[in-house]
Motif scaffolding. Sequence first.
Motif, PDB file in Angstrom:
ATOM      1  N   MET A   1     -53.652  -9.213  11.498  1.00  0.00           N
ATOM      2  CA  MET A   1     -52.411  -8.729  10.932  1.00  0.00           C
ATOM      3  C   MET A   1     -51.417  -9.871  10.853  1.00  0.00           C
ATOM      4  O   MET A   1     -51.319 -10.671  11.770  1.00  0.00           O
ATOM      5  N   SER A   2     -50.737  -9.936   9.761  1.00  0.00           N
ATOM      6  CA  SER A   2     -49.780 -11.033   9.596  1.00  0.00           C
ATOM      7  C   SER A   2     -48.490 -10.723  10.344  1.00  0.00           C
ATOM      8  O   SER A   2     -48.213  -9.586  10.726  1.00  0.00           O
TER       9      SER A   2
ATOM     10  N   LEU B   1     -43.491  -3.288  10.882  1.00  0.00           N
ATOM     11  CA  LEU B   1     -43.788  -2.154  11.760  1.00  0.00           C
ATOM     12  C   LEU B   1     -42.791  -2.071  12.915  1.00  0.00           C
ATOM     13  O   LEU B   1     -42.371  -0.980  13.315  1.00  0.00           O
TER      14      LEU B   1
ATOM     15  N   GLN C   1     -45.596 -10.736   9.105  1.00  0.00           N
ATOM     16  CA  GLN C   1     -44.712  -9.924   8.258  1.00  0.00           C
ATOM     17  C   GLN C   1     -45.011  -8.435   8.449  1.00  0.00           C
ATOM     18  O   GLN C   1     -44.095  -7.617   8.515  1.00  0.00           O
ATOM     19  N   THR C   2     -46.273  -8.094   8.548  1.00  0.00           N
ATOM     20  CA  THR C   2     -46.645  -6.694   8.773  1.00  0.00           C
ATOM     21  C   THR C   2     -46.189  -6.249  10.158  1.00  0.00           C
ATOM     22  O   THR C   2     -45.656  -5.153  10.331  1.00  0.00           O
ATOM     23  N   THR C   3     -46.375  -7.109  11.140  1.00  0.00           N
ATOM     24  CA  THR C   3     -45.935  -6.806  12.498  1.00  0.00           C
ATOM     25  C   THR C   3     -44.422  -6.624  12.536  1.00  0.00           C
ATOM     26  O   THR C   3     -43.895  -5.697  13.176  1.00  0.00           O
TER      27      THR C   3
END
Length: 84
Positions: free
Chosen positions: A1-2, A9, A4-6
């Motif tokens: 997971m990048s 979220l 940016q996604t982390t």
Amino acid sequence: MSWQTTFALACAALVAAAVPGTVGYATARLETADRQHQELVRLRAELQAARQTVRQVTSSCEPGSGERNIPPWAPAVRSGNREG
């Protein structure tokens, strides 16, 4: 997971926790303010009724307020000098 996604979220989790908490807090404050306003209105009405009662009692105790209806024998009875 990048990252940016982390990050997205994590932001979504913060918003999901903060928005309902803030809305709940604001709602509780508004309800409290409404209850306090209702209590203030009730107390003002009670105070106004008490003032009206005081005015009525005071006006009935003013000199000359009821002297016109006193029978002629009443002053003699008040002073203790009954004749008859």
